[in-house]
Design an enzyme around this catalytic site. Structure first.
Site: not given
Ligand SMILES: *Cc1c(COP(=O)(O)O)cnc(C)c1O
Length: 413
Positions: A129, A202, A372, A227-228
């Protein structure tokens, strides 16, 4: 997992027998939407609005400054850590909730390099990322002699990169945000340690999606967002993990007063707090932290083994049902190497995703060509997967996505 049948009725039967099905009622999901983007921004837990309103109206509005003590504001980062620790296989004092993922990446990477002062190379993933790479570049720019070495997915390239014996820290994503590939945390941490490097993980795309066992895997540091798959809302504070064996020596660079051992002595010299708490810097966004609290309460009593089993069942189902669309599958088919998402590839993927969104099926697109779809076992049903897959096949085969309005790129994809 063998699929008994692929009919919508069979999916409804799977939902009826699903031990996680009651968790869906813990979320406020909009009508007419099938949400396959919980790996970007999780859905709203039912308890969040009330908890946030309570903080604003009661704790702040009435309690005012007294709430630092009376409402537990000061200890909120540790209280949240105690709730989160079981989800990542850590002890409570090894985790602290605060600041953002990017900032926490910086703090942990610097701390890892300081624990390994003779090693000047940071290994990171070429496909990581971007913020992970940008932060690693920033660390390299700041410290004389620190260099980055990039690797591809899989353990072989990692072994090759570690061989020279100059690596201080490896920064790895547990699940790749783009492909959904799951790394073997235990094996790759061991590999790093065998070569004298520390492992920083991560967890943004694995926490809340599958069981994470930081302690058992021997991880040194980890960061992740809330928040995911943890559903704490846009920009909610992130977390940091520091293995207990490093607590005595680990030093992070942003030594603010919230990470001080006795902040209310107001002394002039920094002295780190015990445990992961010293990785805090300054005042935390407590309104957002209240949302984290309510979002984490959803996880009480949830068996992560069931979450994992359902996640694999849902991704298997989607892969199977979307096969007629004929899109290239990017996500590994092997369960041991799959996170909780399915990534498909097509040069016109952006338009296809937009056409699906118009039908109320929300996935996302990652440049250059990845469609995705994230699968969140707490609030997705098998029938949702059936409907979403059916729609994708129709959109692709029917050419609906060719309408020029679907090609216009928004700022956020
Ligand atoms: C989402 C995500 C981030 C986000 O970082 P922020 O600082 O919260 O913007 C970082 N790393 C990975 C792998 C992610 O998926």
């Amino acid at each position: 997992m063998p699929l008994p049948s692929l009919s919508r009725e069979a999916c409804a039967e799977l939902d009826a027998a699903d031990p996680l099905a009651p968790r869906r009622a813990d979320f406020l999901l909009p009508e007419g939407v099938i949400y396959l983007d919980g790996n970007s921004l999780g859905a709203l837990p039912r308890a969040v609005p009330g908890r946030v309103a309570h903080l604003i109206e009661q704790e702040w509005g009435r309690g005012l400054v007294r709430s630092w003590n009376d409402a537990g504001w000061w200890d909120q980062p540790r209280a949240l850590a105690a709730m989160l620790a079981p989800l990542v296989g850590a002890a409570s004092d090894e985790v602290v909730v605060g600041d953002g993922t990017s900032a926490n990446l910086f703090k942990t990477l610097v701390a890892a390099l300081r624990l390994n002062p003779d090693r000047r190379v940071v290994v990171a993933e070429a496909g990581a990322f971007p913020t992970d790479l940008y932060i690693a570049q920033g660390v390299a720019e700041l410290f004389d002699g620190v260099r980055l070495r990039l690797v591809g997915p899989g353990g072989e390239e990692l072994a090759e990169a570690l061989r020279p014996g100059d690596v201080g820290a490896v920064l790895l994503g547990h699940v790749d945000y783009r492909t959904g590939e799951l790394r073997d945390m235990a094996a790759e941490t061991r590999l790093a340690h065998d070569h004298g490097a520390l492992a920083v993980w991560d967890l943004c795309h694995s926490v809340g999606a599958l069981p994470v066992e930081l302690s058992a895997c021997g991880a040194d540091f980890a960061v992740g967002c809330t928040y995911k798959y943890l559903n704490a809302g846009p920009g909610a504070p992130a977390f940091t993990y520091v293995a207990a064996r490093h607590h005595a020596r680990a030093r992070q660079p942003l030594t603010g007063w919230h990470g001080h051992a006795r902040p209310f002595d107001f002394t002039g010299d920094y002295e780190p707090a015990a445990g992961a708490s010293c990785f805090l810097s300054g005042s935390q966004p407590l309104v957002a932290a209240a949302a984290v609290e309510a979002a984490l309460q959803v996880w009480r009593g949830v068996d992560l083994a069931l979450v994992r089993a359902k996640s694999l069942a849902l991704t298997d189902l989607f892969l199977e049902l979307t096969r007629p669309a004929g899109l290239e599958v990017v996500t590994p088919l092997e369960h041991a190497r799959r996170g909780s998402q399915v990534s498909l590839r097509h040069p016109d993927g952006y338009a296809m995703v937009q056409a699906l969104i118009e039908r109320g099926i929300i996935g996302d697109f990652r440049a250059p060509d990845i469609l995705r779809f994230g699968f969140t076992p707490l609030y997705l049903r098998h029938v949702d997967v059936f409907d979403a897959a059916t729609a994708l096949v129709e959109v692709v085969r029917g050419g609906e996505w060719r309408d020029p309005r679907f090609a216009r790129r928004a700022q956020v994809t």
